[in-house]
Design a protein around this motif. Structure first.
Motif, PDB file in Angstrom:
ATOM      1  N   VAL A 161      18.621  67.172  35.546  1.00 22.71           N
ATOM      2  CA  VAL A 161      19.128  66.164  34.617  1.00 22.71           C
ATOM      3  C   VAL A 161      19.277  66.849  33.266  1.00 22.71           C
ATOM      4  CG1 VAL A 161      18.728  63.924  33.532  1.00 22.71           C
ATOM      5  CG2 VAL A 161      17.896  64.351  35.865  1.00 22.71           C
TER       6      VAL A 161
ATOM      7  N   HIS B 144      23.187  66.429  36.982  1.00 19.65           N
ATOM      8  CA  HIS B 144      23.767  65.403  36.112  1.00 19.65           C
ATOM      9  C   HIS B 144      23.776  65.957  34.695  1.00 19.65           C
ATOM     10  CE1 HIS B 144      23.800  62.148  33.201  1.00 19.65           C
ATOM     11  NE2 HIS B 144      24.581  61.556  34.074  1.00 19.65           N
TER      12      HIS B 144
ATOM     13  N   LEU C 262      23.810  58.869  36.945  1.00 17.48           N
ATOM     14  CA  LEU C 262      22.436  59.329  36.799  1.00 17.48           C
ATOM     15  C   LEU C 262      21.494  58.615  37.758  1.00 17.48           C
ATOM     16  CD1 LEU C 262      20.440  61.055  35.184  1.00 17.48           C
ATOM     17  CD2 LEU C 262      20.305  59.200  33.533  1.00 17.48           C
TER      18      LEU C 262
ATOM     19  N   LEU D 253      12.586  66.257  40.303  1.00 14.01           N
ATOM     20  CA  LEU D 253      13.594  66.182  39.245  1.00 14.01           C
ATOM     21  C   LEU D 253      13.151  67.045  38.070  1.00 14.01           C
ATOM     22  CD1 LEU D 253      14.382  62.360  39.190  1.00 14.01           C
ATOM     23  CD2 LEU D 253      15.775  64.188  40.165  1.00 14.01           C
TER      24      LEU D 253
ATOM     25  N   VAL E 257      13.999  67.482  34.139  1.00 16.78           N
ATOM     26  CA  VAL E 257      14.671  66.836  33.014  1.00 16.78           C
ATOM     27  C   VAL E 257      14.778  67.850  31.879  1.00 16.78           C
ATOM     28  CG1 VAL E 257      14.609  64.942  31.350  1.00 16.78           C
ATOM     29  CG2 VAL E 257      13.785  64.576  33.705  1.00 16.78           C
TER      30      VAL E 257
ATOM     31  N   LEU F  76      14.574  58.684  30.495  1.00 15.39           N
ATOM     32  CA  LEU F  76      14.768  59.464  31.715  1.00 15.39           C
ATOM     33  C   LEU F  76      13.462  59.686  32.472  1.00 15.39           C
ATOM     34  CD1 LEU F  76      17.251  62.114  30.289  1.00 15.39           C
ATOM     35  CD2 LEU F  76      17.811  60.145  31.745  1.00 15.39           C
TER      36      LEU F  76
END
Length: 163
Positions: free
Chosen positions: A9, A38, A71, A83, A85, A95
């Motif tokens: 992300v 993303h 997202l 994930l 970030v 997020l």
């Protein structure tokens, strides 16, 4: 070795151009596989996707990954094991809180947040599902001093750097 699927992300400097190549280069030792990306700037995300797929091909690995503008699709893709970030810190609270609400493996790039309120909320969200916070070495005093000496020309011209 089991493959471990990652969703990224934020694919700008830290995520796409530093972290992604490091994940690819460590694939043989770690089994880490970047599988989804993303990024608010879709063109950057597609460029990182192409570069990452090329990187895997240099390891004779056919790794398909996808880039999404959605997202929430990425957050709900349970084919991903974790994930990462790396979006701008001002966006971390939303997020990370959402990611932790449905996952037990979340890593976030430092700085954790831009405000004490956001940092406190992230810490609270991670009480039951601890997360990893990546602390880049650029904040270490030794790295800052080296950078200062390079900029001042005291230790010569930079010839090579391996990230």
């Amino acid at each position: 070795m089991k493959n471990f699927g990652l969703g990224l992300v934020g694919a700008t400097l830290q995520g796409g151009y530093l972290l992604s190549p490091a994940v690819v280069d460590s694939v043989d030792a770690t089994g880490l596989r970047l599988r989804a990306i993303h990024e608010a700037n879709y063109e950057i995300a597609r460029e990182v996707e192409r570069n990452t797929e090329y990187g895997y091909s240099t390891h004779d690995i056919q790794q398909s990954l996808y880039t999404t503008r959605d997202l929430w699709h990425l957050f709900n893709d349970f084919m991903l094991d974790a994930l990462l970030v790396t979006a701008p810190a001002a966006d971390h609270r939303e997020l990370v809180e959402y990611a932790l609400s449905g996952r037990d493996k979340v890593a976030v790039q430092a700085p954790l947040a831009h405000t004490l309120e956001d940092a406190s909320a992230i810490v609270q969200a991670s009480r039951e599902k601890p997360m990893l916070v990546n602390l880049p070495r650029r904040f270490d005093a030794s790295w800052q001093k080296t950078y200062e000496l390079l900029r001042a020309g005291v230790i010569g011209k930079l010839q090579f750097i391996n990230l």
